[in-house]
Design an enzyme around this catalytic site. Sequence first.
Site, PDB file in Angstrom:
ATOM      1  CE1 TYR A 134      11.913  -0.480   1.899  1.00 40.26           C
ATOM      2  CE2 TYR A 134      11.828  -1.790  -0.115  1.00 40.26           C
ATOM      3  CZ  TYR A 134      11.939  -1.708   1.258  1.00 40.26           C
ATOM      4  OH  TYR A 134      12.086  -2.861   2.005  1.00 40.26           O
ATOM      5  CG  ASP A 180      13.841 -10.251  -7.731  1.00 38.37           C
ATOM      6  OD1 ASP A 180      12.764 -10.128  -7.122  1.00 38.37           O
ATOM      7  OD2 ASP A 180      14.912 -10.497  -7.163  1.00 38.37           O
ATOM      8  NE  ARG A 228       9.506  -3.039 -12.017  1.00 33.98           N
ATOM      9  CZ  ARG A 228       9.292  -2.287 -10.934  1.00 33.98           C
ATOM     10  NH1 ARG A 228       8.733  -1.097 -11.052  1.00 33.98           N
ATOM     11  NH2 ARG A 228       9.626  -2.719  -9.749  1.00 33.98           N
ATOM     12  CB  ALA A 248      -2.496  -4.174 -10.147  1.00 31.47           C
ATOM     13  CE  LYS A 277       7.463  -5.343  -9.264  1.00 33.88           C
ATOM     14  NZ  LYS A 277       8.322  -6.509  -8.953  1.00 33.88           N
TER      15      LYS A 277
END
Length: 204
Positions: A154, A69, A186, A11, A13
Amino acid sequence: MSRVLLATRNAKKLVELRRIVGAEVTVLGLDDLPPFPEEPETGATFEENALAKAVQAARETGEIAVADDSGLAVDALNGMPGVLSARWAGRHGDDAANNALLLAQLGDVPDERRGAMFVSAVAMAVPGAEPVVVRGEWRGRILRAGSGANGFGYDPLFVPAESDEAGDGRTSAELAPAEKDALSHRGRALAVLAPQLLAAVRAR
């Protein structure tokens, strides 16, 4: 409204992609569509895994599909956990266990050798077209204890280079969402991909 499938059940992302692409595109997750048998992640690189997920999702659903990924590459661990980041401690998505294992593995590593980077490969697959994949990287260092409640994975252990340059030492988990989007692995990859994604959505 135009829409795109982000091939994830994460959720957080989904929230990130929705912030980056804006209101023009409806971002769906895997839980928003009928299920299909998902192929296991067996790639040796972030790019291979992202492409495989995006291509399968587009093929199975007929939607424009985006997949990412991502993971953490630690200098002192020769780039590990890498593609194994989400299941480093043995169970996929157990952030607390993954962080605890990483800290234990770096216990004797001095501060000056705790460099790391987050890596994200983001792929887009449009039915009937060649898929594309882009990569984003975010340099920083690993703390000896977590700090901050934002983000996931992390993030509480990772101090971005930008935080050190600013002199505040904030972790990725202490950044506001907009700050993180502008800096993160990202966010950088999605910023590169976004024009192609929006063009593909508008062309449908």
